[in-house]
Design a protein around this motif. Structure first.
Motif, mmCIF file in Angstrom:
data_model
loop_
_atom_site.group_PDB
_atom_site.id
_atom_site.type_symbol
_atom_site.label_atom_id
_atom_site.label_comp_id
_atom_site.label_asym_id
_atom_site.label_seq_id
_atom_site.Cartn_x
_atom_site.Cartn_y
_atom_site.Cartn_z
ATOM 1 N N MET A 1 17.888 28.944 107.506
ATOM 2 C CA MET A 1 16.928 27.918 107.088
ATOM 3 C C MET A 1 15.716 28.614 106.461
ATOM 4 S SD MET A 1 15.707 24.946 109.565
ATOM 5 C CE MET A 1 14.040 24.571 109.924
ATOM 6 N N ASP A 2 15.573 28.468 105.165
ATOM 7 C CA ASP A 2 14.512 29.177 104.440
ATOM 8 C C ASP A 2 13.294 28.257 104.300
ATOM 9 O OD1 ASP A 2 12.972 30.747 102.828
ATOM 10 O OD2 ASP A 2 14.256 30.572 101.059
ATOM 11 N N VAL A 3 12.381 28.378 105.259
ATOM 12 C CA VAL A 3 11.206 27.507 105.259
ATOM 13 C C VAL A 3 10.266 27.908 104.119
ATOM 14 C CG1 VAL A 3 9.177 26.801 106.584
ATOM 15 C CG2 VAL A 3 11.384 27.092 107.725
ATOM 16 N N CYS A 23 6.822 34.754 110.068
ATOM 17 C CA CYS A 23 7.947 35.158 109.200
ATOM 18 C C CYS A 23 7.925 36.641 108.863
ATOM 19 C CB CYS A 23 7.925 34.345 107.913
ATOM 20 S SG CYS A 23 8.119 32.587 108.186
ATOM 21 N N ASP A 80 8.860 54.505 110.492
ATOM 22 C CA ASP A 80 10.025 54.027 111.255
ATOM 23 C C ASP A 80 11.127 53.530 110.321
ATOM 24 O OD1 ASP A 80 8.937 54.537 113.743
ATOM 25 O OD2 ASP A 80 8.017 52.558 113.906
ATOM 26 N N THR A 81 10.734 52.862 109.230
ATOM 27 C CA THR A 81 11.730 52.317 108.306
ATOM 28 C C THR A 81 12.482 53.448 107.613
ATOM 29 O OG1 THR A 81 10.272 50.433 107.972
ATOM 30 C CG2 THR A 81 12.031 50.718 106.377
ATOM 31 N N ASP A 84 14.950 54.931 109.984
ATOM 32 C CA ASP A 84 16.170 54.123 110.117
ATOM 33 C C ASP A 84 17.105 54.352 108.925
ATOM 34 O OD1 ASP A 84 15.323 53.094 112.518
ATOM 35 O OD2 ASP A 84 14.712 51.149 111.731
ATOM 36 N N TYR A 205 5.518 33.239 99.047
ATOM 37 C CA TYR A 205 5.987 31.867 98.811
ATOM 38 C C TYR A 205 5.877 31.020 100.076
ATOM 39 C CZ TYR A 205 10.606 32.634 101.012
ATOM 40 O OH TYR A 205 11.615 32.887 101.897
ATOM 41 N N GLY A 236 2.050 37.578 114.727
ATOM 42 C CA GLY A 236 2.989 38.674 114.454
ATOM 43 C C GLY A 236 2.651 39.379 113.148
ATOM 44 N N ASP A 237 3.653 40.025 112.588
ATOM 45 C CA ASP A 237 3.435 40.802 111.361
ATOM 46 C C ASP A 237 2.882 39.949 110.229
ATOM 47 O OD1 ASP A 237 4.469 42.950 112.690
ATOM 48 O OD2 ASP A 237 6.113 43.326 111.293
ATOM 49 N N GLN A 242 2.645 44.674 108.784
ATOM 50 C CA GLN A 242 3.785 45.363 109.407
ATOM 51 C C GLN A 242 3.287 46.191 110.587
ATOM 52 O OE1 GLN A 242 7.502 45.947 110.099
ATOM 53 N NE2 GLN A 242 7.109 44.969 108.137
ATOM 54 N N SER A 243 3.867 45.960 111.767
ATOM 55 C CA SER A 243 3.301 46.559 112.968
ATOM 56 C C SER A 243 4.407 47.011 113.912
ATOM 57 C CB SER A 243 2.370 45.522 113.618
ATOM 58 O OG SER A 243 1.730 46.049 114.735
ATOM 59 N N LEU A 244 4.271 46.667 115.192
ATOM 60 C CA LEU A 244 5.223 47.118 116.208
ATOM 61 C C LEU A 244 5.741 45.920 116.995
ATOM 62 C CD1 LEU A 244 3.251 50.178 117.606
ATOM 63 C CD2 LEU A 244 5.282 50.261 116.158
ATOM 64 N N VAL A 245 6.919 46.092 117.590
ATOM 65 C CA VAL A 245 7.529 45.028 118.380
ATOM 66 C C VAL A 245 6.586 44.578 119.505
ATOM 67 C CG1 VAL A 245 9.417 44.527 119.979
ATOM 68 C CG2 VAL A 245 9.898 45.699 117.831
HETATM 69 C C1 LIG Z 1 13.132 48.921 109.172
HETATM 70 C C2 LIG Z 1 12.097 48.665 110.222
HETATM 71 C C3 LIG Z 1 12.047 49.499 111.333
HETATM 72 C C4 LIG Z 1 11.132 49.248 112.339
HETATM 73 N N1 LIG Z 1 11.128 50.061 113.439
HETATM 74 C C5 LIG Z 1 10.306 49.766 114.463
HETATM 75 C C6 LIG Z 1 10.333 50.541 115.651
HETATM 76 O O1 LIG Z 1 11.079 51.514 115.756
HETATM 77 N N2 LIG Z 1 9.503 50.177 116.672
HETATM 78 C C7 LIG Z 1 8.674 49.091 116.581
HETATM 79 O O2 LIG Z 1 7.978 48.781 117.545
HETATM 80 N N3 LIG Z 1 8.616 48.363 115.447
HETATM 81 C C8 LIG Z 1 9.402 48.665 114.400
HETATM 82 N N4 LIG Z 1 9.354 47.912 113.263
HETATM 83 C C9 LIG Z 1 8.389 46.801 113.182
HETATM 84 C C10 LIG Z 1 8.881 45.580 113.959
HETATM 85 O O3 LIG Z 1 10.211 45.280 113.585
HETATM 86 C C11 LIG Z 1 7.960 44.401 113.644
HETATM 87 O O4 LIG Z 1 6.618 44.765 113.904
HETATM 88 C C12 LIG Z 1 8.298 43.183 114.477
HETATM 89 O O5 LIG Z 1 9.656 42.850 114.347
HETATM 90 C C13 LIG Z 1 7.415 41.998 114.041
HETATM 91 O O6 LIG Z 1 7.854 40.827 114.661
HETATM 92 P P1 LIG Z 1 7.617 39.426 113.947
HETATM 93 O O7 LIG Z 1 8.247 38.442 114.869
HETATM 94 O O8 LIG Z 1 6.195 39.258 113.595
HETATM 95 O O9 LIG Z 1 8.405 39.474 112.565
HETATM 96 P P2 LIG Z 1 9.937 39.771 112.279
HETATM 97 O O10 LIG Z 1 10.586 40.526 113.378
HETATM 98 O O11 LIG Z 1 9.971 40.348 110.900
HETATM 99 O O12 LIG Z 1 10.602 38.339 112.285
HETATM 100 C C14 LIG Z 1 10.392 37.423 111.250
HETATM 101 C C15 LIG Z 1 11.511 36.405 111.321
HETATM 102 O O13 LIG Z 1 11.214 35.333 110.431
HETATM 103 C C16 LIG Z 1 12.361 35.040 109.659
HETATM 104 N N5 LIG Z 1 11.897 34.492 108.388
HETATM 105 C C17 LIG Z 1 11.250 35.144 107.389
HETATM 106 N N6 LIG Z 1 10.976 34.308 106.383
HETATM 107 C C18 LIG Z 1 11.457 33.101 106.757
HETATM 108 C C19 LIG Z 1 11.487 31.816 106.131
HETATM 109 N N7 LIG Z 1 10.959 31.612 104.921
HETATM 110 N N8 LIG Z 1 12.073 30.789 106.797
HETATM 111 C C20 LIG Z 1 12.616 30.977 108.025
HETATM 112 N N9 LIG Z 1 12.616 32.164 108.666
HETATM 113 C C21 LIG Z 1 12.043 33.209 108.033
HETATM 114 C C22 LIG Z 1 13.072 36.375 109.511
HETATM 115 O O14 LIG Z 1 14.430 36.164 109.194
HETATM 116 C C23 LIG Z 1 12.860 36.973 110.893
HETATM 117 O O15 LIG Z 1 13.842 36.541 111.791
HETATM 118 C C24 LIG Z 1 10.231 48.159 112.226
HETATM 119 C C25 LIG Z 1 10.259 47.338 111.085
HETATM 120 C C26 LIG Z 1 11.182 47.595 110.089
HETATM 121 C C27 LIG Z 1 11.200 46.710 108.867
#
Ligand SMILES: Cc1cc2nc3c(=O)[nH]c(=O)nc-3n(C[C@H](O)[C@H](O)[C@H](O)COP(=O)(O)OP(=O)(O)OC[C@H]3O[C@@H](n4cnc5c(N)ncnc54)[C@H](O)[C@@H]3O)c2cc1C
Length: 269
Positions: A1-3, A23, A80-81, A84, A205, A236-237, A242-245
């Protein structure tokens, strides 16, 4: 579902009393260099997504993963990216691996100017480098470097990258230290290059669809997780970049409390 894309933001806003945008921040920083359009140059997250999706969808039977098997691989960016990408390319069976890091190598132990309890600014060795050392007997990272140009053949396929060495130089006007080319270069023959040079905020967008304003860093601007649009929150991010889990978890909880306060007038969360 692309919001904000296939799913209309207006219908979401009409259906819910509060909306939380979370997102992520996946807009990648690009490399504006000649040859960037060569076949085989990919954003890191596109590469990693293709591999994970193909694995989960079909255990790779669909052949849709970008495949590093039998190829020399260049990874641009040492976070980190990038790590990976290194690990994934190695496990796919790449024939060689080089990873470019723009900044100087960190010391193995804390410098006197970086005492406990400050965050230790020391050399990290992650699984991508450990596996590269086991397979090729080298750490793939080359410090103080960036891509100057991608070279391609007549069919447009990546054949090599011209890589510049960099040195720190202080800008007398701003006082900031920038990494600038030394003039020294080398060429690395490769068929794949993955750009893991960081992220420049959320997909605009989605923000545009909801009418929320962004910060100068391309993230959703908030005050206590509230955006400029009534009943729309962000965390979140997508909010902090871009940050950490662990920050994603923390922001999710804190944002939920703010939404609760908004809906109930108080919160016990
Ligand atoms: C390659 C990579 C490696 C990483 N490695 C680490 C690590 O080793 N340790 C660590 O702590 N952090 C790491 N991070 C960072 C970590 O993944 C993020 O900080 C964390 O996941 C942020 O959580 P979030 O929920 O804010 O966003 P996200 O985890 O990015 O989740 C966003 C969600 O929203 C969904 N979404 C996006 N746009 C839309 C839309 N238009 N409509 C509906 N759904 C949508 C996506 O599909 C996704 O499921 C890494 C990031 C990347 C990219």
């Amino acid at each position: 579902m692309d919001v904000g894309g296939a799913v209309d933001a207006e219908s979401i806003l009409n259906s819910y009393d509060a909306v939380v945008l979370c997102c992520g921040a996946k807009k990648a920083r690009d490399l504006n260099v000649p040859g960037r359009d060569a076949n085989g140059v990919h954003f890191a997250v596109d590469y990693l997504t293709s591999v994970t999706k193909s694995l989960l969808d079909s255990k790779f039977a669909d052949g849709r993963a970008i495949d590093a098997k039998g190829k020399n691989v260049l990874v641009i960016g040492g976070g980190d990216t990038g790590n990976d990408c290194q690990g994934t390319a190695l496990r796919q069976g790449c024939t060689d691996l080089v990873a470019l890091e723009m900044m100087p190598q960190l010391p193995k132990e804390r410098a006197a100017s970086n005492p406990w309890p400050e965050w230790p600014r020391v050399l990290k060795v992650d699984y991508g480098q450990t596996e590269c050392m086991a397979k090729f007997g080298k750490d793939p990272r080359v410090y103080q470097t960036t891509v100057k140009e991608f070279l391609k053949d007549d069919a447009g396929n990546l054949t090599a990258a011209v890589i510049s060495y960099l040195k720190p130089e202080r800008d007398p006007e701003t006082g900031r230290t920038n990494m600038v080319p030394t003039g020294e270069e080398f060429t690395y023959n490769c068929e794949l290059a993955f750009i893991a040079a960081g992220f420049v905020g959320c997909e605009s967008y989605v923000a545009d669809a909801f009418g929320v304003s962004l910060t100068g860093r391309g993230c959703v601007d908030t005050d206590h997780f509230r955006t400029n649009v009534d009943k729309v929150f962000a965390c979140g991010d997508m909010r902090r970049g871009q940050s950490l889990v662990v920050w994603g978890l923390r922001e999710g909880r804190d944002c939920a409390a703010e939404v609760d306060r908004y809906l109930m007038g108080y919160t016990n969360l």
